[in-house]
Scaffold this active site. Sequence first.
Site, short mmCIF file in Angstrom:
data_model
loop_
_atom_site.label_atom_id
_atom_site.label_comp_id
_atom_site.label_asym_id
_atom_site.label_seq_id
_atom_site.Cartn_x
_atom_site.Cartn_y
_atom_site.Cartn_z
N GLU B 65 5.94 13.71 -1.31
CA GLU B 65 4.80 14.50 -1.68
C GLU B 65 5.30 15.73 -2.56
OE1 GLU B 65 5.86 13.83 1.29
OE2 GLU B 65 3.97 13.20 2.57
N PHE B 127 2.68 17.71 17.43
CA PHE B 127 3.46 16.66 16.62
C PHE B 127 3.06 16.92 15.09
CE2 PHE B 127 3.70 12.44 14.24
CZ PHE B 127 4.91 12.41 14.26
N GLN B 128 3.79 17.10 14.34
CA GLN B 128 3.79 17.29 12.81
C GLN B 128 3.03 18.55 12.55
OE1 GLN B 128 2.74 13.43 10.76
NE2 GLN B 128 4.66 12.98 10.60
N LYS B 177 -7.70 18.31 11.80
CA LYS B 177 -8.27 16.96 11.86
C LYS B 177 -9.82 16.99 12.25
CE LYS B 177 -6.53 12.59 13.26
NZ LYS B 177 -5.68 11.59 14.13
#
Lengths: 200, 590
Positions: B65, B127-128, B177
Amino acid sequence: MLHTFVALVEDRPGVLTRVASLFRRLNINIVSLTVGHSERIGVSRMTIVCEASPTAGHRIAASLYKLENVLQVDDVGQLSHVARELALIKVAATPKTRSQVFELAEVFRARIVDLAPESLMIEITGVESKIEGLIQVLNEAGDRILEISRTGRMVMRRGQHTSRVLEAMRVPGVETVAEFKAEEDSAAPSDLLMADETGL
Amino acid sequence: MSTGKHAKTPTSSNAGTRLTGAEILWATLEGEGVSVVFGYPGGAILPAYDALRKFPIRHVLVRHEQGAAHAADGYARASGKVGVAIATSGPGATNLVTGIATAMLDSVPMVCITGQVSSKVLGTDAFQEVDITGITLPVTKHNYVVTRAEDVAPMIREAFLVARSGRPGPVLVDITKDAQQGSAEFDFAAAAPKPHRPHPMLKTESVSVLQAAELIRNAKKPVILAGHGIIQSNAYQQILTLAERMKIPVASTLLGLGAFPASHPLSLGMMGMHGEAWVNHAIQQSDLLIACGMRFDDRVTGTLATYAPNAKKIHIEVDPAEIDKNVKVDIALIGDLKEALEALLPHLPPKPARHESAWLREIEASKGEVAVRDIKNLPDSGHLYAAHVIHDLWRATDGKAIVVTDVGQHQMWEAQYYKHETPRTLITSGGLGTMGFALPAAIGAKIACPDKEVWVVAGDGGFQMTAAELSTAAQEELDLNIAVVNNGYLGMVRQWQEFFYEKNYESSPLRSPDFVKLAEAHGIRGTTVGKRPEVVPAIKTAREHKGPFVINFLVEKEDSVYPMIPAGKALHEMIRRPNHNPLVETAGDK
């Protein structure tokens, strides 16, 4: 020297962090920061007092303006203004020793807002020096201070007065830095009055 | 801005179209004129990637990235448009940070989009999950968290406005999301941000303009300091007019190179730590500095106590926070540089010829003395010097290539020996000094300017930091020329160790892979060059080759960048190339 800024900011999550983070980034210690609603919906008003070099004012104000959530910045150090701070002071006091604290509070035009068997709470409003003065005399009188909560400085520029009013207040329409310094030493006219009365 | 070829042109009135947040993201980017993004997919950004196929936007898959951020940065610097990088949450987002900080320090307009865990689990260490807006707060102009589909379009549009307005910079938009998966009405026009609040301290006051004009008219030894702002503000013509009309020599910052043609008789070249002696001499002797779109960085001023002691200073700058930050100035014109210069120029009648000649002659005289020590002018000793490589590259490309450098010695040699005639032809990490910048930024630059010749100039250290992007260049079949200036050291570190740490070369020697074989492993051609006569033919081969090409230049190991002003010293206290260069003498093996 102490700088005082009033910033109008958007009332949103994270804005306080952005402002505080700016001072951290500039390696400037914030002496006090108060924030609350302003007269406009969705706009908060911050009063930020910080210790920085005399020439830092421009850069701090310019940097504050670079934050997208900051709407307006006023470096009030240069301007005639009213400054106030509120403090709540809890003092250990038994029925026998209360009256002494009452007397001190009255001289400082402070109010007793809570009374318990072994303590009382004083509410005091004024410039920082007045609050420091009350704390000092309480200590010297042997009254044990249990807790102090202070709001930090809030300021507001003085309004537009006629020249006669300004003259009576001894506040020039446009102040110079030198005049500001004189004012800082003696506090604003209304504070002078208060200082005279309290004998500070 | 929109391509106009697609049925769903978002700029047309399409109120009432119901799209997912992911679709709104791409539609809004398309509406903002974005045709390419640099990114790397992952869990929290997958809804957006799933929707990408419906939109005419090219996605360049990087290998890390950081490469996406640098590529978006290079794209922006080469094109003048806003670069876009996209990454997933957590590590994807944190990997962008170096690239974002690089863009921040060099005022590059960029929008970074990161996926974020669903708003329902925000703050639970899902998570993440990482607080990327918190992390990037000090290195972005502004950042946003978007938790609802209906906020995607307005926030992306505002991000673009913030990124390119005033002093440009990077903006990050973190989209959860569920905001990508949810749906909302999409109306591009209705999502337009309110006009950007101008910085209230922006003021080019007419009285200041008149005072500045008077200082310029009366100056005996004026110097223009040309910064990045000239390029950002498209003020090349105005600077040229100012310099020519008043016969004022122009010194450039590193990022200002290209803003004023290097071949122009009034061009002095780069100032500062590795600026040529005559440039810094001119600044120290000057009685008026006209600083245009630059910020008196410490690498430019040396110690402030003795900086240009006799000079009045005019500072023309778009960011009010830069005024008096490092150098106290006499007159500040705060605002867009081009507008400020246009306000200034009518007050400046052309100067009669006899006034300027003494000052320009004085500068010219100091040039001749310095040229003797220039390694470029030393006889071929059989050793290959980086300066030779850059000089030959400049000649072979006619000075017209876009050169993207990494950070270190080669970067300074590039700045000294590649003469940039036009803006946006030198792309380099100035403020942050980010090693690993060159290759990914060059990928962005080549995609922005496919018809231009693009050269990477990197050291062996920095090149290895992001060498994985060779794979990106190969996959995208980019016609990219890559020059690795390989001296087996972290060269600038070694130089500092030589000068200031008694030649204690701790951790600066560097064993590298065979870069040609590394290139071959990526399906990229390459060649190694170790002698001066081989330089030009190798450059020719690279230029004629379609696709990426790597040249591994094995240069003198312990050469240093001269002149050098040690950090914290005054501009005239420079370390000069020794008259009898021991490296050259030992090479007398003919």
